[in-house]
Each structure stands twice: as C-alpha cells, then as structure tokens.
Design an enzyme around this catalytic site. Sequence first.
Site, PDB file in Angstrom:
ATOM      1  N   HIS A   3       0.836  -1.206   0.000  1.00  0.00           N
ATOM      2  CA  HIS A   3       0.000   0.000   0.000  1.00  0.00           C
ATOM      3  C   HIS A   3       0.873   1.259   0.000  1.00  0.00           C
ATOM      4  O   HIS A   3       1.257   1.764   1.054  1.00  0.00           O
ATOM      5  CB  HIS A   3      -0.926  -0.001   1.206  1.00  0.00           C
ATOM      6  CG  HIS A   3      -2.049   0.978   1.075  1.00  0.00           C
ATOM      7  ND1 HIS A   3      -3.339   0.698   1.462  1.00  0.00           N
ATOM      8  CD2 HIS A   3      -2.084   2.239   0.589  1.00  0.00           C
ATOM      9  CE1 HIS A   3      -4.112   1.738   1.218  1.00  0.00           C
ATOM     10  NE2 HIS A   3      -3.367   2.711   0.696  1.00  0.00           N
ATOM     11  N   ASP A   8      -8.581   3.337  -3.827  1.00  0.00           N
ATOM     12  CA  ASP A   8      -8.007   3.853  -2.578  1.00  0.00           C
ATOM     13  C   ASP A   8      -7.921   5.379  -2.580  1.00  0.00           C
ATOM     14  O   ASP A   8      -7.555   5.997  -3.566  1.00  0.00           O
ATOM     15  CB  ASP A   8      -6.611   3.284  -2.341  1.00  0.00           C
ATOM     16  CG  ASP A   8      -6.109   3.681  -0.965  1.00  0.00           C
ATOM     17  OD1 ASP A   8      -6.718   3.261   0.019  1.00  0.00           O
ATOM     18  OD2 ASP A   8      -5.141   4.454  -0.897  1.00  0.00           O
ATOM     19  N   HIS A  64     -10.912   0.574   0.329  1.00  0.00           N
ATOM     20  CA  HIS A  64     -10.751   1.729   1.214  1.00  0.00           C
ATOM     21  C   HIS A  64     -12.135   1.887   1.834  1.00  0.00           C
ATOM     22  O   HIS A  64     -13.028   2.484   1.246  1.00  0.00           O
ATOM     23  CB  HIS A  64     -10.337   2.961   0.395  1.00  0.00           C
ATOM     24  CG  HIS A  64     -10.382   4.247   1.157  1.00  0.00           C
ATOM     25  ND1 HIS A  64      -9.260   5.005   1.397  1.00  0.00           N
ATOM     26  CD2 HIS A  64     -11.397   4.938   1.727  1.00  0.00           C
ATOM     27  CE1 HIS A  64      -9.582   6.088   2.090  1.00  0.00           C
ATOM     28  NE2 HIS A  64     -10.890   6.072   2.292  1.00  0.00           N
ATOM     29  N   ASP A 114       0.759   2.498   3.749  1.00  0.00           N
ATOM     30  CA  ASP A 114      -0.062   3.578   3.188  1.00  0.00           C
ATOM     31  C   ASP A 114       0.800   4.837   3.034  1.00  0.00           C
ATOM     32  O   ASP A 114       0.369   5.951   3.358  1.00  0.00           O
ATOM     33  CB  ASP A 114      -1.295   3.867   4.059  1.00  0.00           C
ATOM     34  CG  ASP A 114      -2.307   4.775   3.342  1.00  0.00           C
ATOM     35  OD1 ASP A 114      -2.108   5.062   2.146  1.00  0.00           O
ATOM     36  OD2 ASP A 114      -3.289   5.185   3.985  1.00  0.00           O
TER      37      ASP A 114
END
Length: 427
Positions: free
Chosen positions: A64, A156, A183, A309
């Site tokens: 991610h 996302d 998400h 992320d």
Amino acid sequence: MKILIKEGHIIDPSEKLNKVGNILIEDGKVKSYPSDTKKLEKGPTIEVIDAQGMVVAPGFIDMHVHLREPGFEHKETIRTGCEAAAAGGFTSVVCMPNTNPVNDNASVTEYILLKARTEGIVNVFPIGAITKGEKGEILAEIGEMWEAGCVGISDDGCPVMNSRVMRHAMEYVKAFGIPVISHAEDIDLSGHGVMNEGFTSTVLGLRGIPNASEEVMVARDITLVELTAAHLHIAHVSTAGAVRLIRDAKKRGVRVTGEATPHHFTLTDRAILNYDTNAKVNPPIRSQKDVDAIREGLKDGTIDVIATDHAPHSEDEKKVEFDLAPFGISGLETALPLSLNLVKEGILTLPELIRKLTFNPAQIVRINRGTLRVGATADVVIFNPDKSITVDRNKFRSKGKNTPFHGWQLSGCVRYTIVGGKVVFSS
Ligand code: DOR
C-alpha cells in the site's frame, strides 16, 4: 556477479527458515545455502557481506504505497518513492491508482511500469482503479489493466459508495484472480471530518470521523464478498469494530484479508493534540482501544499484513490549518523500526512480523516474491534489529517529509537492500 551473505540470522517464513547461515546469490537468484564458504570467498567476482548479528530476510513488500507519479511529482516520483522504499528495506511496492490521470486504463499502467523499469530501483506492482476516475460510477478497464500488469483493484483514497458497482467489480475481477482492495469509508458518515471522532476532537474543536464510517463499509464489503466469492482485502484497518468484523468473517470461511499500518498500531489521536498536520491521515489515528484491538488482530492473525499507506505530501501542503491539510503520512522509512516494537512488546515473534511484511502480502497480490527459497529472485533485506536510531525526516529519501515520528528514538536499521541480486541500498 555473486554476493555471499555470511553468518546472518536467516528468517524466511515461506520456507520456515530461522537459523544462522550463509546465502549465495548468483545471476540475480538465490543460488544456495553453502555451509563452507572459504573457497567461495576467494573467488574473484564475489562481494562478501558480513551479516553477523543481523537478520537476513526476504525483501519487504509494501502492498500500500502512493508513488504519486504521474501527476503529483511535487509530492513524490517513482524514482524517489523507490529510493525511500529501498532505504526502508522494501524490495517491492504496490502502488495505488489515485494519480493524475488515475490508473484506470492500460496506458497509465504501462506508463508506470515503464518508468519503474527505467528509474525505479525496486519492483513496482500497480493497482488499477475499480472505477473510471475513481468516481465510483462506471467500472474501469479492469481486464486491460490486469493484462498490462495490475495486481489488484482499488479506488483507494475514495470509497466505492455504490454497492451495486462494488458487487459488479467483485464479480468481474474474479475472472482475473486478483483482489479487490477496499478503502472502507462511508463518506456521508465521515462528512467533513478531519480526525477521529471522540474526546480529543471535542477538546480540539475539530470535526470527527466516527469509527462507524469504516465499520459499515467493512460490513458491507464482507457481505458483498460472501455474495460474489471474490477476494476482498481491507486496507488500513483502523477500528476495533473493523478488526472484529474481519475476524468473524474469517471464522465463517469468507475470503477476506486485512492490513494495518504502523501509524495505526502505534499512535492514538492524542498525537493531534498540538494540531500536528503530519498526523492527519485517513482513516484517522484512533483511540487506545482501537490500537489495542489492531495489535490483538495482528497477534491472532486476523490482520495478515503490515503496509505503510505511504502518502507523501509537500511541506507547503501540510503547513496549513489542520482543516485544510491533506490526509497522509510518509511511511516507508519508519516502517521497520515501528514494526519491531511489536516484537519488543511480545505481540509478534520476529518470524511472524517478517511474514506480515513478505510472504503474506506476496500471497495476497499473487506475486512471485517474498521468499528466499533456492532459485527465487534474490530480493533480500539485511537489518540490525537492535541498533538504535533517531528518526530524522530531513534524511528521508522520500520527498514526503510528513511524519509524526520525527525525533523518535527507535531500534532497527536497514543495512542492505538487495533487488534481483543487486545492492540498491546500504548504510
Ligand atoms: O491518508 C491518506 N492519504 N489516506 C488515503 O486513503 C489516501 C492517501 C493519499 O493519497 O494521500
């Protein structure tokens, strides 16, 4: 070119390896585990790495990451994002489609892969959008993106609010055997929230995002994946309720996996008490109860993966009022030491942690990586788990200096990152 890694503590969960030994790399592959290295060391074209006291593992895989290119090169480029990854011990990154243009068709996928081949120093695996322009309305060119090399689909950054569209995406993507990465956020419930809804948001006078915003969508997507029998992966799990929903679904045999970020298992929303925009992230950093639940989820296997992320933003964009700053934390270069805290605190063993950074993400996005078995591509990380470091955002390779961990004292330092048998980072 050959590399001999000598006397390291080799941990490879894919092969159930956990022992001190040597690894020989040749022609970009793991060649053997020689017990006697004397002859080899005398060879003319061999680089010898003394790994005594270090851990040698498959290169980490971050499933991610936002590389920002094309379109937001002031935040990050494929080159700088890959350099940050290598410095963090990652040999593969999976990049999200919220670029400009959005990666919703094969030309954008091909552009990213071409750039990655010419400028990237780690492996880059793109995720294609679920819907055109990540608008949540019309399915993107999923088949073409898969053919071009996408390893999953996700909107996302934006949730797919329309359940019918999500259902169709799940049904369609099954043909390609790749996961739908959710998400999970109900944007109506989030409203204009900028942080976790709770005591701290009330004290600060900032609009909150309730846990329910994530949980209703996790529940919806689990319901839809039970209907469609696709593979659902929940990105950046942030709430106790989301952990519980995934745990219960797994018990029923539902094909769902989940990931947690270092910031979500390390910080609580008190990190925002000084209005630090570097801790502004979506989903938001939550309460201690949520942090504890995520840690429990990592421990009992509900959460399969640690992913960063990595969401780099420029300094100008973050140096504004809290309400106006973009969401995101630059995560690639702090992931290892923050994750090692889980080992120190007895939540995970080192092999369990490495599994969540290597084999598990490789299995989810179905890439032929995350292992040191003989014959595998030699993607390797060598790190010292005990060396103390002070996080210095000014030394980040990433353009994104937006970290709430600046100045933190942690343990864990990447010494070598090797991609396809080539050293791409050393310290
Ligand atoms: O904090 C975040 N930043 N969360 C997301 O979902 C998107 C990301 C970004 O792209 O900046």
